[in-house]
Design an enzyme around this catalytic site. Structure first.
Site, PDB file in Angstrom:
ATOM      1  N   ASP A  63      19.029  75.373 -40.743  1.00 51.04           N
ATOM      2  CA  ASP A  63      18.105  75.657 -41.858  1.00 51.04           C
ATOM      3  C   ASP A  63      16.666  75.714 -41.338  1.00 51.04           C
ATOM      4  O   ASP A  63      15.772  75.053 -41.854  1.00 51.04           O
ATOM      5  CB  ASP A  63      18.241  74.589 -42.935  1.00 51.04           C
ATOM      6  N   LEU A  94       6.859  64.050 -50.657  1.00 47.42           N
ATOM      7  CA  LEU A  94       6.315  65.008 -49.703  1.00 47.42           C
ATOM      8  C   LEU A  94       6.960  66.376 -49.842  1.00 47.42           C
ATOM      9  O   LEU A  94       6.350  67.391 -49.535  1.00 47.42           O
ATOM     10  CB  LEU A  94       6.530  64.506 -48.269  1.00 47.42           C
TER      11      LEU A  94
END
Length: 1041
Positions: free
Chosen positions: A852, A725
């Site tokens: 992040d 993915l």
């Protein structure tokens, strides 16, 4: 049970007790005025920010009997000090209106719009019998609208737009004989429009759009002779438009779009000489467009799209000199477009796609200098493309595909500075593509495929500053590719397949932005350039059906995101480099019909389709059912090992040999020797690298909820799948289907073999961090289901999100939403992300910093609800002591990190601001046009600093031409600039960011497949509502507001 009559003093008594200390020294002066106490009851009953009622204070010195008259939002009668106007709009208020509001008995104007007031509508407002204006729009009132509004017998304006009312429309509205404006749009009213509304003789404005109303349109509405604006679209009516509507002689705006109406268009509507806007799109109207509509001389906007109309465009439309918007898309119209359409002086938008039109386009089309967007695709137009289309340099979208246009492209298009999107595929255009498109600073999308172009591909395409998509496939160039084509600064998709290209593929130096390269079906020869490793973002490479020779460069295997490789039907020789077997991203690798030899790499290749390797007589391995002769290949490998014992030389080693050979003048034999050495080094890779030895110990599953699978199930599934993915700085994410059918996402954290980082993990630290993350539960956070660990590896198990990421939605290029719908969805996603981060920052103990935050870490569930992923994962891995750890991704890292090397909540706020800027601008966080070392934050601030129009920063494709959306985008821009303030102390906490976003949240509602975008009763602008047909550009339709 019979209600008791309650005196005002008894009703106010509890409030008096509450406020007793307030009036301890002032009771005589203020005399317990019902005006004051009613206002204070509002203040105590409604919740809002401190600023909402900041100046609503009672002085303790008793010097002012009518202190309330100086409060914000309050206007009093100069003589009586009675409140005659109360404006509490857009104060971010919530709660319920108190019954004490009824004692503002002199009130003429009441505005409660733009808040979050909820519950049933308070009938106490009906006791304000002097009201002339009542605005409760953009709130959350629900349930049926109560009876009693007829008590407001002087009411002129009633606006209840965008609430959650249900049930039938109130019939007693018809008794308001002074009513001029009525707005019940954007709720969930059902049933028929009361015929009695036709008795509102003074009504000038009626808005009932965006409900679930049904039945037939009442002919009695035709009796509203003063009516100027009728907006009743986006409902579920049946039947036709009553001919009685032709009596609405003052009507300027008429919208019955998306109402399931049928039958022929009434001829009588042509008598509405004052009509400026006529929206009948998305119905089931049949028959021809009446010629009488040519009498609508005031008409500016006409949209009959998505019906079943036949016949031709009435020639009289050429006389509609005020027409700016003409949309007839998706009908069965035929014939030629009247020549006079091209001479309409105000025309800005022409949409004719998906009909059966023939003939040539009007040769003066665009000569008025105002044409902005034109789509005539999917017709049977012939002739040449008019040269005057961009005469005024305002044309930004030109869509001509799937017709029979011929001749050369007009050179005038290469001077069209405004052009943003140009699609002219599937025509019969010929000649040379003119030079000049590369100088167009706004051009992002060009598709000229499936035509008859010849000669050279213009080299200046490689200098186009923002070009992202270029498709030139299926043409007749018979030339080499431009040498500089891979240097295009922002080109992501380049296709020139089946275009008779010849010569060698240019070196890939500068290939930084390409995602897809398609060159199949040509006559390219020579070798595949080894510097393809420069194409760092490449996902798909198709060089099949050419005459390429030489070896397969191992550099392809090092591309971090490469997924689809097709080199079939060429003349490639040598072995398949073993490096490909360790690729974690490749899902397709087709090298059939070549002259390859040797073993097929193991590892991930074991799950590929065997047909990908067919018709290569020298290949061996399980996939082709041919065992490899180990002695033969081991001998070859041993020979190479004798020359290069320490490490296999890569391409650079081979290059050095070539340089040395040339330098010392050794001729043919040295070159042969160097080439042989280089080719053998590739063969050595067959048995080398990529193997992990040693015992890594048993797997342990730590579950944070009940799981119906085991650690062995997860490991076994990953061993059989290559469905990746995504891949990021912390690991690779796989889609995995468990034995019970449940689909999960598995994130395998990078181990010690990831490149040269030699990343190691602190076992106890990992488990401690994972335990914290596993207990996070929020609707906008991707749930961590469990964790699989052994001595050498950690895998995090997450719930699977089926709709990809925000990065896919923003930059994937697959637009499946309308402009208005997409903006509304993106705004809701932004709120969802803010809610998730707010939870991590303010509701978790200890506080969780994401570290992040970026669009690829914002996933979308089945309902396109935002789910924040990868929160805190960056703390789970660390490098060797000699390595520095960068927290975050380039373009999203707060500036203070450069000197503090610390990450905190303010760092997340900065990253979130960058994401908002990406949503607003449609650009990535870092793009070449921003300049070296600059990010989207620098670019936006430089634009604003130079006082460029702020709207130039906004994404064109997001409906910035729509007034409502444009203002919402500007509001989000302000929030983004706050979040990306250079100083961390200037950035607001996420709780405040969320509050501001929610306050400015757009009001939209979806009914079926349609998004209702309707504006305020006092806003006379227009909204663009865009729909997408498969294979087409965005098609804009408008809903008046």
């Amino acid at each position: 049970m019979k209600k008791k009559n309650i005196s005002p003093s008894l009703v106010l008594h509890p409030l008096l007790l509450l406020l007793l200390p307030f009036f301890a020294f002032n009771s005589l002066a203020l005399k317990f005025s019902p005006q004051l106490l009613s206002l204070l009851s509002l203040k105590t009953s409604l919740s809002g920010p401190p600023s909402a009622f900041q100046d609503w204070k009672v002085p303790v010195n008793g010097q002012n009997d009518a202190v309330w008259c100086s409060w914000s939002g309050v206007v009093c009668d100069n003589v009586t000090a009675q409140v005659i106007s109360l404006d509490l709009s857009h104060r971010n208020l919530s709660g319920r209106i108190p019954i004490q509001i009824r004692y503002l008995s002199s009130l003429l104007y009441l505005n409660l719009s733009g808040n979050s007031l909820e519950g049933s509508f308070p009938t106490s407002i009906f006791d304000l019998t002097k009201l002339t204006t009542l605005d409760i729009s953009r709130n959350s009132f629900d349930s049926s609208f109560p009876p009693g509004i007829s008590k407001l017998k002087f009411l002129k304006v009633f606006n209840a737009f965008s609430n959650n009312f249900e049930g039938l429309l109130p019939s007693d509205v018809s008794r308001l004989r002074f009513l001029e404006e009525l707005n019940f749009g954007g709720s969930y009213f059902e049933g028929e429009i009361p015929a009695a509304y036709g008795g509102l003789q003074r009504l000038k404005f009626i808005h009932l759009a965006g409900n679930v109303l049904g039945g037939k349109l009442p002919p009695r509405l035709g009796l509203l002779t003063e009516l100027q604006h009728m907006e009743i679209g986006y409902n579920h009516f049946n039947g036709n438009i009553p001919s009685e509507f032709a009596l609405l002689s003052n009507l300027k705006y008429f919208d019955v779009s998306n109402c399931s109406l049928s039958g022929s268009l009434p001829q009588e509507l042509g008598n509405l000489s004052n009509l400026e806007t006529l929206f009948l799109f998305q119905n089931g109207f049949t028959g021809e467009i009446p010629e009488s509509y040519s009498n609508l001389k005031s008409l500016k906007l006409l949209d009959f799209s998505s019906n079943q109309l036949s016949g031709s465009i009435p020639s009289g439309f050429s006389t509609l000199k005020n027409l700016t918007w003409l949309s007839l898309i998706s009908n069965n119209l035929s014939g030629e477009v009247p020549e006079g359409i091209g001479e309409l002086p105000e025309l800005t938008t022409l949409f004719l796609w998906n009909n059966n039109f023939t003939g040539v386009l009007p040769h003066k089309l665009g000569s008025n200098g105002k044409l902005e967007t034109m789509d005539v695709s999917n017709n049977s137009f012939t002739g040449t493309i008019p040269s005057s289309l961009c005469h005024g340099n305002k044309l930004y979208k030109l869509i001509l595909f799937s017709n029979m246009f011929e001749g050369e492209l007009p050179k005038s298009l290469t001077r069209c500075e405004s052009l943003w999107r140009f699609r002219s595929q599937n025509n019969r255009l010929n000649g040379t593509i003119p030079i000049g498109f590369g100088s167009l600073r706004n051009l992002t999308f060009v598709d000229l495929s499936n035509n008859r172009f010849t000669d050279q591909i213009p080299a200046d395409f490689a200098t186009a500053p923002v070009l992202q998509y270029l498709n030139l496939s299926t043409n007749f160039f018979h030339r080499k590719l431009p040498e500089n084509i891979w240097k295009a600064p922002n080109l992501q998709i380049f296709s020139a397949s089946f275009s008779n290209l010849i010569g060698e593929i240019p070196n890939y130096v500068g290939c930084k932005s390409f995602y897809r390269i398609e060159l199949q079906g040509n006559s390219l020869n020579g070798t595949i350039p080894w510097d393809i490793g420069h194409c760092e973002k490449l996902l798909c490479l198709n060089l099949s059906q050419n005459h390429l020779n030489g070896i397969i460069p191992w550099e392809i295997s090092t591309l971090p995101s490469i997924a689809d490789v097709d080199l079939s039907h060429n003349l490639l020789t040598g072995t398949i480099p073993s490096d490909f077997g360790s690729s974690k991203t490749i899902t397709t690798f087709n090298v059939s019909y070549n002259q390859l030899i040797g073993p097929i790499p193991s590892g991930s290749f074991a799950h590929l389709n065997p047909s990908f390797f067919s018709s290569n007589e020298g290949l061996c391995g399980d996939l082709v059912g041919k065992p490899c002769n180990s002695d033969r290949f081991n001998a070859g490998n041993a020979d190479i090992d004798g020359h290069h014992k320490e490490e296999r030389p890569k391409k650079t080693a081979g290059a050095i040999v070539w340089i040395l050979a040339a330098a010392i003048g050794v001729g043919f034999f040295v070159l042969v020797a160097a080439t042989r050495c280089f080719q053998k080094s590739y063969g050595n890779r067959v048995d080398g690298g990529g193997r992990n030895g040693g015992d890594i110990g048993p797997w342990k599953l730590t579950a944070f909820q009940r799981l119906n699978f085991t650690a062995d199930d997860v490991v076994e599934c990953l061993s059989k799948t290559d469905n990746i993915l995504g891949m990021g700085s912390t690991g690779t994410v796989y889609k995995a289907e468990m034995p019970n059918g449940e689909i999960i996402a598995v994130k395998k954290l990078w181990g010690k073999n990831k490149e040269n980082g030699k990343i190691r993990r602190r076992k106890s630290g990992v488990l401690a961090e994972v335990d914290v993350l596993g207990n996070v539960r929020h609707r906008n956070i991707v749930r961590l289901l469990g964790c699989c660990t052994n001595r050498d590896c950690t895998m995090l198990l997450y719930e699977y999100m089926p709709n990809g990421s925000l990065d896919d939605l923003l930059h994937g290029g697959d637009k499946t939403m309308t402009a208005a719908a997409e903006w509304t969805a993106l705004y809701q996603i932004a709120i969802g992300v803010a809610q998730g981060i707010c939870y991590l920052h303010h509701d978790c103990d200890p506080v969780i910093v994401h570290r992040d935050l970026k669009p690829s870490n914002i996933l979308l569930d089945a309902d396109f609800e935002a789910r924040v992923a990868d929160f805190g994962v960056a703390k789970l891995i660390q490098t060797d002591e000699s390595m520095s750890v960068v927290a975050g991704s380039y373009g999203y890292i707060a500036p203070e990190y450069a000197y503090t090397l610390q990450v905190d909540k303010k760092s997340d706020i900065y990253s979130y601001g960058v994401i908002l800027l990406e949503i607003i601008t449609g650009k990535r966080s870092v793009e070449p046009e921003f300049g070296e070392g600059n990010s989207i934050v620098d670019w936006v601030r430089s634009k604003l600093k130079t006082k460029e129009d702020v709207e130039e920063v906004l994404d064109k494709s997001m409906g910035r031409s729509c007034s409502l959306i444009r203002e919402e985008m500007k509001q989000m821009l302000r929030i983004a600039l706050l979040c990306t303030s250079r100083s961390p102390t200037d950035r607001p906490p996420m709780r405040d960011v969320l509050l501001i976003l929610q306050e400015a949240k757009p009001k939209r509602k979806t009914v079926g497949d349609n998004v209702i975008v309707v504006g305020d009763v006092n806003d006379v602008n227009f909204e663009d509502v865009c729909s997408v047909d498969v294979g087409h550009d965005v098609k804009c339709q408008r809903i008046g507001v």
